[in-house]
Motif scaffolding. Structure first.
Motif, PDB file in Angstrom:
ATOM      1  N   GLN A  69       0.827  -1.205   0.000  1.00  0.00           N
ATOM      2  CA  GLN A  69       0.000   0.000   0.000  1.00  0.00           C
ATOM      3  C   GLN A  69       0.864   1.260   0.000  1.00  0.00           C
ATOM      4  N   ILE A  70       1.983   1.210   0.702  1.00  0.00           N
ATOM      5  CA  ILE A  70       2.923   2.347   0.655  1.00  0.00           C
ATOM      6  C   ILE A  70       3.417   2.513  -0.768  1.00  0.00           C
ATOM      7  N   LYS A  71       3.835   1.399  -1.369  1.00  0.00           N
ATOM      8  CA  LYS A  71       4.330   1.434  -2.751  1.00  0.00           C
ATOM      9  C   LYS A  71       3.284   2.016  -3.687  1.00  0.00           C
ATOM     10  N   LEU A  81      -0.366  11.397   1.738  1.00  0.00           N
ATOM     11  CA  LEU A  81      -1.202  11.111   2.908  1.00  0.00           C
ATOM     12  C   LEU A  81      -1.461   9.612   3.042  1.00  0.00           C
ATOM     13  N   LYS A  82      -1.770   8.965   1.944  1.00  0.00           N
ATOM     14  CA  LYS A  82      -1.994   7.514   1.955  1.00  0.00           C
ATOM     15  C   LYS A  82      -0.691   6.782   2.279  1.00  0.00           C
ATOM     16  N   ALA A  83       0.426   7.257   1.755  1.00  0.00           N
ATOM     17  CA  ALA A  83       1.718   6.633   2.067  1.00  0.00           C
ATOM     18  C   ALA A  83       1.990   6.719   3.565  1.00  0.00           C
ATOM     19  N   ALA A  84       1.688   7.875   4.165  1.00  0.00           N
ATOM     20  CA  ALA A  84       1.907   8.052   5.603  1.00  0.00           C
ATOM     21  C   ALA A  84       1.022   7.118   6.425  1.00  0.00           C
ATOM     22  N   SER A  85      -0.257   7.036   6.082  1.00  0.00           N
ATOM     23  CA  SER A  85      -1.149   6.163   6.856  1.00  0.00           C
ATOM     24  C   SER A  85      -0.794   4.688   6.642  1.00  0.00           C
ATOM     25  N   SER A  86      -0.406   4.317   5.444  1.00  0.00           N
ATOM     26  CA  SER A  86       0.004   2.935   5.172  1.00  0.00           C
ATOM     27  C   SER A  86       1.294   2.583   5.921  1.00  0.00           C
ATOM     28  N   ALA A  87       2.175   3.553   6.061  1.00  0.00           N
ATOM     29  CA  ALA A  87       3.421   3.326   6.806  1.00  0.00           C
ATOM     30  C   ALA A  87       3.125   3.081   8.283  1.00  0.00           C
ATOM     31  N   THR A  88       2.139   3.783   8.817  1.00  0.00           N
ATOM     32  CA  THR A  88       1.733   3.540  10.207  1.00  0.00           C
ATOM     33  C   THR A  88       1.194   2.121  10.356  1.00  0.00           C
ATOM     34  N   GLN A  89       0.382   1.696   9.405  1.00  0.00           N
ATOM     35  CA  GLN A  89      -0.152   0.323   9.422  1.00  0.00           C
ATOM     36  C   GLN A  89       0.982  -0.693   9.299  1.00  0.00           C
ATOM     37  N   PHE A  90       1.978  -0.388   8.482  1.00  0.00           N
ATOM     38  CA  PHE A  90       3.129  -1.273   8.306  1.00  0.00           C
ATOM     39  C   PHE A  90       3.863  -1.463   9.637  1.00  0.00           C
ATOM     40  N   ALA A 134       9.890   3.340   8.243  1.00  0.00           N
ATOM     41  CA  ALA A 134       8.451   3.523   8.042  1.00  0.00           C
ATOM     42  C   ALA A 134       7.940   4.718   8.847  1.00  0.00           C
ATOM     43  N   LYS A 135       8.511   4.936  10.011  1.00  0.00           N
ATOM     44  CA  LYS A 135       8.119   6.101  10.823  1.00  0.00           C
ATOM     45  C   LYS A 135       8.504   7.400  10.125  1.00  0.00           C
ATOM     46  N   ILE A 136       9.597   7.388   9.374  1.00  0.00           N
ATOM     47  CA  ILE A 136       9.968   8.573   8.580  1.00  0.00           C
ATOM     48  C   ILE A 136       8.896   8.819   7.526  1.00  0.00           C
ATOM     49  N   VAL A 137       8.464   7.750   6.846  1.00  0.00           N
ATOM     50  CA  VAL A 137       7.419   7.880   5.825  1.00  0.00           C
ATOM     51  C   VAL A 137       6.127   8.398   6.452  1.00  0.00           C
ATOM     52  N   SER A 138       5.793   7.897   7.633  1.00  0.00           N
ATOM     53  CA  SER A 138       4.524   8.289   8.265  1.00  0.00           C
ATOM     54  C   SER A 138       4.564   9.682   8.879  1.00  0.00           C
ATOM     55  N   SER A 139       5.751  10.193   9.136  1.00  0.00           N
ATOM     56  CA  SER A 139       5.849  11.481   9.833  1.00  0.00           C
ATOM     57  C   SER A 139       5.995  12.686   8.903  1.00  0.00           C
ATOM     58  N   THR A 140       6.041  12.450   7.605  1.00  0.00           N
ATOM     59  CA  THR A 140       6.176  13.567   6.671  1.00  0.00           C
ATOM     60  C   THR A 140       5.167  13.432   5.538  1.00  0.00           C
ATOM     61  N   HIS A 141       4.835  14.548   4.946  1.00  0.00           N
ATOM     62  CA  HIS A 141       3.988  14.524   3.758  1.00  0.00           C
ATOM     63  C   HIS A 141       4.786  14.971   2.539  1.00  0.00           C
ATOM     64  N   ASN A 142       6.104  15.045   2.710  1.00  0.00           N
ATOM     65  CA  ASN A 142       6.999  15.361   1.610  1.00  0.00           C
ATOM     66  C   ASN A 142       7.247  14.067   0.833  1.00  0.00           C
ATOM     67  N   ILE A 143       6.671  13.986  -0.355  1.00  0.00           N
ATOM     68  CA  ILE A 143       6.711  12.749  -1.147  1.00  0.00           C
ATOM     69  C   ILE A 143       8.142  12.342  -1.507  1.00  0.00           C
ATOM     70  N   THR A 144       9.022  13.309  -1.704  1.00  0.00           N
ATOM     71  CA  THR A 144      10.415  13.002  -2.027  1.00  0.00           C
ATOM     72  C   THR A 144      11.101  12.312  -0.851  1.00  0.00           C
ATOM     73  N   LYS A 145      10.868  12.814   0.368  1.00  0.00           N
ATOM     74  CA  LYS A 145      11.441  12.183   1.560  1.00  0.00           C
ATOM     75  C   LYS A 145      10.838  10.794   1.768  1.00  0.00           C
ATOM     76  N   GLN A 146       9.551  10.666   1.503  1.00  0.00           N
ATOM     77  CA  GLN A 146       8.907   9.362   1.643  1.00  0.00           C
ATOM     78  C   GLN A 146       9.515   8.354   0.675  1.00  0.00           C
ATOM     79  N   ARG A 147       9.727   8.775  -0.550  1.00  0.00           N
ATOM     80  CA  ARG A 147      10.304   7.864  -1.543  1.00  0.00           C
ATOM     81  C   ARG A 147      11.730   7.461  -1.164  1.00  0.00           C
ATOM     82  N   LYS A 148      12.490   8.401  -0.660  1.00  0.00           N
ATOM     83  CA  LYS A 148      13.864   8.103  -0.263  1.00  0.00           C
ATOM     84  C   LYS A 148      13.871   7.071   0.874  1.00  0.00           C
ATOM     85  N   ALA A 149      13.011   7.247   1.866  1.00  0.00           N
ATOM     86  CA  ALA A 149      12.927   6.294   2.975  1.00  0.00           C
ATOM     87  C   ALA A 149      12.407   4.938   2.484  1.00  0.00           C
ATOM     88  N   PHE A 150      11.472   4.972   1.531  1.00  0.00           N
ATOM     89  CA  PHE A 150      10.907   3.734   0.980  1.00  0.00           C
ATOM     90  C   PHE A 150      11.976   2.896   0.277  1.00  0.00           C
TER      91      PHE A 150
END
Length: 177
Positions: free
Chosen positions: A50-52, A61-70, A101-117
């Motif tokens: 779901q994060i992917k 927003l969906k990436a952040a909530s999915s990361a919390t679930q992860f 995953a906490k990095i992904v869930s704690s930001t809404h910056n898509i670039t930072k989320q992708r880097k952590a992913f």
């Protein structure tokens, strides 16, 4: 005297660790326990996927909530039938995954989320054979232009790291059946 006591304490810790490892291997797997374990595995894999998927459509927003679930799914998952060394490696990998995953869930910056992913994927693949549900193939896919990887449950390439410019850029690098 203190040294002798310390050595005895260390020896008993090793004994208790070995005993705990042995007792977990002899645990009787009832059909209910097996079914519950498969559900937990499914939750771990689905939340990663779901994060992917959220990153593919650039939904931070969906990436952040999915990361919390992860993180929640990983917390519930228990490794089974591992040697002490394998258990240490697996639990260390899980801890690293949860932090990323906490990095992904704690930001809404898509670039930072992708880097952590991307970093998450490196760790996730190390334990993928342990968390993969039965009858669910997993594919390690790689963008041939950048070398970055992600895990998918389908052969179809959808690049979550560069979806605008390289959505179909990639190849299957490995597969778990």
């Amino acid at each position: 005297m203190i040294r002798k006591y310390t050595l005895m304490l260390i020896a008993s810790c090793f004994y208790l660790g070995a005993l705990a490892q042995t007792s977990s291997k002899t645990e009787v797997a009832t059909p209910e326990l097996v079914a519950q374990r498969e559900l937990t595995k499914k939750d771990v894999v689905e939340s990663y996927l779901q994060i992917k998927q959220a990153l593919i459509v650039s939904d931070s927003l969906k990436a952040a909530s999915s990361a919390t679930q992860f993180v929640n799914s990983l917390t519930k998952f228990k490794f089974k039938k591992l040697t002490l060394e394998e258990m240490n490696n697996a639990t260390g990998t899980r801890a690293a995954l949860k932090e990323l995953a906490k990095i992904v869930s704690s930001t809404h910056n898509i670039t930072k989320q992708r880097k952590a992913f991307v970093e998450m994927t490196d760790h996730f693949w190390k334990i993928a054979d342990k968390v993969k549900p039965l009858n669910t193939p997993l594919f390690l896919q790689m963008c041939t232009m950048t070398g970055e990887t992600w895990v998918s449950d389908q052969e179809k390439i959808e690049n979550p790291v560069y979806p605008k410019n390289m959505l179909t850029c990639g190849m299957i690098k490995a597969k778990l059946d």
